[in-house]
Design an enzyme around this catalytic site. Structure first.
Site, PDB file in Angstrom:
ATOM      1  N   GLU A 126      -9.762  -7.599  -0.791  1.00  0.00           N
ATOM      2  CA  GLU A 126      -9.958  -7.773  -2.231  1.00  0.00           C
ATOM      3  C   GLU A 126     -11.439  -8.037  -2.502  1.00  0.00           C
ATOM      4  O   GLU A 126     -12.193  -8.416  -1.594  1.00  0.00           O
ATOM      5  CB  GLU A 126      -9.133  -8.967  -2.720  1.00  0.00           C
ATOM      6  CG  GLU A 126      -7.631  -8.785  -2.571  1.00  0.00           C
ATOM      7  CD  GLU A 126      -7.121  -7.560  -3.313  1.00  0.00           C
ATOM      8  OE1 GLU A 126      -7.319  -7.453  -4.527  1.00  0.00           O
ATOM      9  OE2 GLU A 126      -6.522  -6.691  -2.669  1.00  0.00           O
TER      10      GLU A 126
ATOM     11  N   ASP B 239      -2.862 -13.139  -1.756  1.00  0.00           N
ATOM     12  CA  ASP B 239      -2.472 -11.744  -1.975  1.00  0.00           C
ATOM     13  C   ASP B 239      -1.039 -11.493  -1.478  1.00  0.00           C
ATOM     14  O   ASP B 239      -0.224 -10.897  -2.194  1.00  0.00           O
ATOM     15  CB  ASP B 239      -3.475 -10.835  -1.247  1.00  0.00           C
ATOM     16  CG  ASP B 239      -3.133  -9.367  -1.358  1.00  0.00           C
ATOM     17  OD1 ASP B 239      -3.435  -8.765  -2.405  1.00  0.00           O
ATOM     18  OD2 ASP B 239      -2.556  -8.811  -0.403  1.00  0.00           O
TER      19      ASP B 239
ATOM     20  N   LYS C 234       2.365 -10.525  -3.747  1.00  0.00           N
ATOM     21  CA  LYS C 234       3.226  -9.378  -3.433  1.00  0.00           C
ATOM     22  C   LYS C 234       4.666  -9.837  -3.198  1.00  0.00           C
ATOM     23  O   LYS C 234       5.613  -9.176  -3.629  1.00  0.00           O
ATOM     24  CB  LYS C 234       2.686  -8.657  -2.199  1.00  0.00           C
ATOM     25  CG  LYS C 234       1.365  -7.940  -2.471  1.00  0.00           C
ATOM     26  CD  LYS C 234       0.709  -7.515  -1.172  1.00  0.00           C
ATOM     27  CE  LYS C 234      -0.553  -6.705  -1.414  1.00  0.00           C
ATOM     28  NZ  LYS C 234      -1.360  -6.511  -0.207  1.00  0.00           N
TER      29      LYS C 234
ATOM     30  N   GLY D 105       0.802  -1.231   0.000  1.00  0.00           N
ATOM     31  CA  GLY D 105       0.000   0.000   0.000  1.00  0.00           C
ATOM     32  C   GLY D 105       0.826   1.269   0.000  1.00  0.00           C
ATOM     33  O   GLY D 105       1.523   1.580  -0.963  1.00  0.00           O
TER      34      GLY D 105
HETATM   35  P1  NAP Z   1     -12.802  -1.923  -5.819  1.00  0.00           P
HETATM   36  O1  NAP Z   1     -13.151  -1.030  -4.697  1.00  0.00           O
HETATM   37  O2  NAP Z   1     -13.504  -3.217  -5.940  1.00  0.00           O
HETATM   38  O3  NAP Z   1     -13.004  -1.085  -7.164  1.00  0.00           O
HETATM   39  C1  NAP Z   1     -12.845  -1.666  -8.424  1.00  0.00           C
HETATM   40  C2  NAP Z   1     -13.257  -0.682  -9.477  1.00  0.00           C
HETATM   41  O4  NAP Z   1     -13.064  -1.318 -10.740  1.00  0.00           O
HETATM   42  C3  NAP Z   1     -14.710  -0.237  -9.395  1.00  0.00           C
HETATM   43  O5  NAP Z   1     -14.815   1.149  -9.572  1.00  0.00           O
HETATM   44  C4  NAP Z   1     -15.381  -0.964 -10.573  1.00  0.00           C
HETATM   45  O6  NAP Z   1     -16.426  -0.237 -11.168  1.00  0.00           O
HETATM   46  C5  NAP Z   1     -14.231  -1.063 -11.538  1.00  0.00           C
HETATM   47  N1  NAP Z   1     -14.425  -2.163 -12.484  1.00  0.00           N
HETATM   48  C6  NAP Z   1     -14.589  -3.477 -12.213  1.00  0.00           C
HETATM   49  N2  NAP Z   1     -14.792  -4.165 -13.348  1.00  0.00           N
HETATM   50  C7  NAP Z   1     -14.748  -3.264 -14.342  1.00  0.00           C
HETATM   51  C8  NAP Z   1     -14.932  -3.348 -15.752  1.00  0.00           C
HETATM   52  N3  NAP Z   1     -15.175  -4.517 -16.343  1.00  0.00           N
HETATM   53  N4  NAP Z   1     -14.826  -2.214 -16.478  1.00  0.00           N
HETATM   54  C9  NAP Z   1     -14.594  -1.028 -15.886  1.00  0.00           C
HETATM   55  N5  NAP Z   1     -14.424  -0.882 -14.552  1.00  0.00           N
HETATM   56  C10 NAP Z   1     -14.509  -1.987 -13.801  1.00  0.00           C
HETATM   57  O7  NAP Z   1     -11.250  -2.261  -5.821  1.00  0.00           O
HETATM   58  P2  NAP Z   1     -10.070  -1.479  -5.060  1.00  0.00           P
HETATM   59  O8  NAP Z   1     -10.073  -1.886  -3.630  1.00  0.00           O
HETATM   60  O9  NAP Z   1     -10.118  -0.053  -5.406  1.00  0.00           O
HETATM   61  O10 NAP Z   1      -8.792  -2.173  -5.705  1.00  0.00           O
HETATM   62  C11 NAP Z   1      -8.380  -1.880  -7.004  1.00  0.00           C
HETATM   63  C12 NAP Z   1      -7.023  -2.530  -7.233  1.00  0.00           C
HETATM   64  O11 NAP Z   1      -6.090  -1.985  -6.294  1.00  0.00           O
HETATM   65  C13 NAP Z   1      -7.017  -4.044  -7.001  1.00  0.00           C
HETATM   66  O12 NAP Z   1      -6.118  -4.633  -7.907  1.00  0.00           O
HETATM   67  C14 NAP Z   1      -6.457  -4.179  -5.565  1.00  0.00           C
HETATM   68  O13 NAP Z   1      -5.792  -5.395  -5.366  1.00  0.00           O
HETATM   69  C15 NAP Z   1      -5.497  -3.035  -5.538  1.00  0.00           C
HETATM   70  N6  NAP Z   1      -5.204  -2.511  -4.203  1.00  0.00           N
HETATM   71  C16 NAP Z   1      -6.220  -2.233  -3.348  1.00  0.00           C
HETATM   72  C17 NAP Z   1      -5.934  -1.681  -2.107  1.00  0.00           C
HETATM   73  C18 NAP Z   1      -7.008  -1.368  -1.125  1.00  0.00           C
HETATM   74  O14 NAP Z   1      -6.697  -1.009   0.018  1.00  0.00           O
HETATM   75  N7  NAP Z   1      -8.281  -1.459  -1.503  1.00  0.00           N
HETATM   76  C19 NAP Z   1      -4.603  -1.433  -1.738  1.00  0.00           C
HETATM   77  C20 NAP Z   1      -3.586  -1.720  -2.656  1.00  0.00           C
HETATM   78  C21 NAP Z   1      -3.894  -2.259  -3.870  1.00  0.00           C
HETATM   79  P3  NAP Z   1     -17.810   0.017 -10.377  1.00  0.00           P
HETATM   80  O15 NAP Z   1     -17.454   0.943  -9.262  1.00  0.00           O
HETATM   81  O16 NAP Z   1     -18.705   0.654 -11.399  1.00  0.00           O
HETATM   82  O17 NAP Z   1     -18.262  -1.318  -9.894  1.00  0.00           O
HETATM   83  N1  HSE Z   2      -6.396  -6.569   0.056  1.00  0.00           N
HETATM   84  C1  HSE Z   2      -5.098  -5.997   0.219  1.00  0.00           C
HETATM   85  C2  HSE Z   2      -4.688  -6.070   1.668  1.00  0.00           C
HETATM   86  C3  HSE Z   2      -5.103  -4.579  -0.251  1.00  0.00           C
HETATM   87  O1  HSE Z   2      -5.539  -6.311   2.523  1.00  0.00           O
HETATM   88  O2  HSE Z   2      -3.500  -5.893   1.957  1.00  0.00           O
HETATM   89  C4  HSE Z   2      -3.722  -3.994  -0.325  1.00  0.00           C
HETATM   90  O3  HSE Z   2      -2.971  -4.596  -1.333  1.00  0.00           O
END
Ligand code: NAP
Ligand code: HSE
Length: 449
Positions: free
Chosen positions: A191, A202, A206, A135
């Protein structure tokens, strides 16, 4: 050169929303670092009609990736959609159409990294991914830039915020596993499929990315031995606490004897050490470099703004031309043969082989001679015992709820002296096959520093 940098954001979930908010709320500050204003020209999501409360006009949001990839005004695509498809196709589309890409999607990079980095190189584009690991902690830049003069000897880290959040809440508040997992989801840490967090996937993805950066070796993430926190229960955390430890999901990579040893598993870490004091959604990474010695990084590993912090830093790096370094190491290691590509170290993949203490929890039959039988099996495998806990009747720690507990058994907790991982696996297999236990025993490594 246009004075304004126009970017396209794909995905406005937890991370994408944070990126849009951070770019808006810190626009002046970011412009000073980037030398030019950065504006979100378009965003692409699954459901454009959703009200997101973001500082972004509705007519700039659509569901067609081509609105970004074919837009000649946009130079950077910020891919914040999780999972493999359509994320892979979207990244290919962005690269094919000349966009640099910033992403937080570690699953995509761990699974398709070689293909995507090769495409980026052919197209003369960059893929930046600071947010994909730990992160908000700048660990990708630390390893690939700041520690570039070092041979990295080892990496040890807490890389999954959701697991750490669950373990901390269970340990500190006695909270229920399922309740805390739901809370982690509502906080935006987990996730879309939270089993990837709790089964170790996950953290393993990483670790594979960090191993690539640190050791120049592409490791197929699914060949790394991994265990998640989904088989743990509150009693295990309590027993560990009684012995002076906490349980954390720890990723380990260690170089030695031409081998790269990797593992993700729950482990006991001694209270008071940095890993043990890493709480909630915090991540931590400890790195040993041959010149610098041991370094420790600690910060929020998940959540909207900490992750946005890393994504926006990557965008700024792209704007000022600092980003190409993030895919300099692309050597491929054929793990089955050990044959390495030109850029990689000639290392073979293996489990973590060094001798460690182990913590065992066994559901033993409550009858005479059982303890002697179990300690006898350990002795036959050359394993010496450091301490044993058996609470009378098991009431003291609420053992009836423990995973694998059975009527007529009592939990027996054994801390061993240092022994080889192979010996402890053989011994626990023999104990589990004996007629003095019920269910499978749990065996966790103990990390002393
Ligand atoms: P999320 O809250 O589930 O958001 C995913 C987004 O992708 C949503 O806006 C969704 O649209 C969009 N999406 C899904 N399918 C799609 C499609 N077919 N076409 C266009 N848009 C689409 O996910 P997130 O937590 O932000 O995570 C995003 C990425 O960052 C992931 O790879 C995750 O592993 C990574 N990550 C997350 C965190 C964390 O703390 N959350 C930290 C580090 C890394 P809608 O909103 O319209 O459904
Ligand atoms: N799902 C992930 C976590 C988000 O809990 O660490 C950050 O990569």
């Amino acid at each position: 050169m246009s004075p304004v940098v126009r970017i396209g954001v794909v995905g406005l979930g937890t991370v994408g929303s944070g990126v849009v908010r951070l770019l808006a709320q810190s626009a002046d500050h970011i412009e000073r670092h980037a030398g030019r204003p950065i504006v979100v020209e378009r965003a692409v999501v699954r459901d454009p009609a959703k009200d997101r409360g973001l500082p972004l006009a509705a007519d700039r949001i659509s569901s067609d990736i081509r609105d970004i990839s074919r837009n000649p005004d946009i130079s950077i695509g910020v891919l914040l959609v999780g999972g493999l498809e359509p994320a892979r196709s979207m990244m290919i589309d962005l690269l094919e159409h000349g966009k640099d890409v910033v992403t937080a999607n570690k699953a995509l990079l761990a699974e398709h990294g070689p293909e995507l980095f090769e495409l980026a190189r052919r197209k003369g584009r960059s893929i930046a991914f600071e947010a994909a690991v730990a992160g908000g902690i700048p660990i990708v830049a630390a390893i690939s830039e700041c520690l570039a003069a070092n041979r990295i000897e080892s990496i040890r880290g807490i890389l999954n915020g959701t697991s750490n959040f669950i373990l901390t809440r269970m340990e500190e508040d006695g909270a229920d596993y399922a309740d805390v997992l739901r809370l982690a989801q509502s906080e935006g840490y987990a996730e879309a499929d939270p089993s990837m967090d709790v089964d170790g996937t996950d953290a393993t993805q990483k670790l594979a990315i960090l191993a690539h950066l640190a050791f120049g070796t592409w490791v197929p993430w699914d060949e790394i031995p991994r265990t998640g926190i989904d088989g743990l229960d509150l009693d295990l955390l309590n027993y560990a606490g009684e012995l002076g430890y906490r349980i954390r999901l720890v990723a380990v990579a260690r170089r030695g004897d031409g081998r790269l040893a990797l593992r993700v598993s729950p482990a006991l870490v001694r209270k008071g050490t940095p890993l043990a004091e890493t709480r909630g959604a915090y991540n931590a990474v400890s790195i040993v470099g041959d010149a610098v010695g041991r370094m420790f990084f600690h910060g929020l590993g998940a959540g909207e703004m900490p992750t946005a912090s890393a994504v926006v830093a990557d965008i700024i790096d792209m704007v000022v031309g600092r980003s190409a370094i993030t895919f300099r190491t692309t050597g491929m290691l054929d793990v089955s043969t050990g044959a390495a590509g030109a850029a990689s170290a000639a290392m073979q993949l293996g489990g973590v082989e060094s001798h460690e203490r182990h913590f065992l929890r066994i559901h033993a039959a409550d009858r005479p001679g059982v303890l002697a039988r179990i300690t006898g099996i350990l002795g036959e495998h050359g394993i010496s015992i450091a301490s044993v806990i058996q609470h009378a009747g098991g009431e003291a720690t609420g053992d009836a709820d423990a995973v694998g507990a059975a009527a007529g058994t009592v939990p027996l907790v054994i801390m061993t002296h240092a022994c080889s991982p192979a010996a402890i696996v053989r011994a626990t297999t023999a104990i589990d096959a004996s007629d003095v236990v019920a269910g499978r025993s749990i065996c966790l490594p103990v990390l002393e520093e």
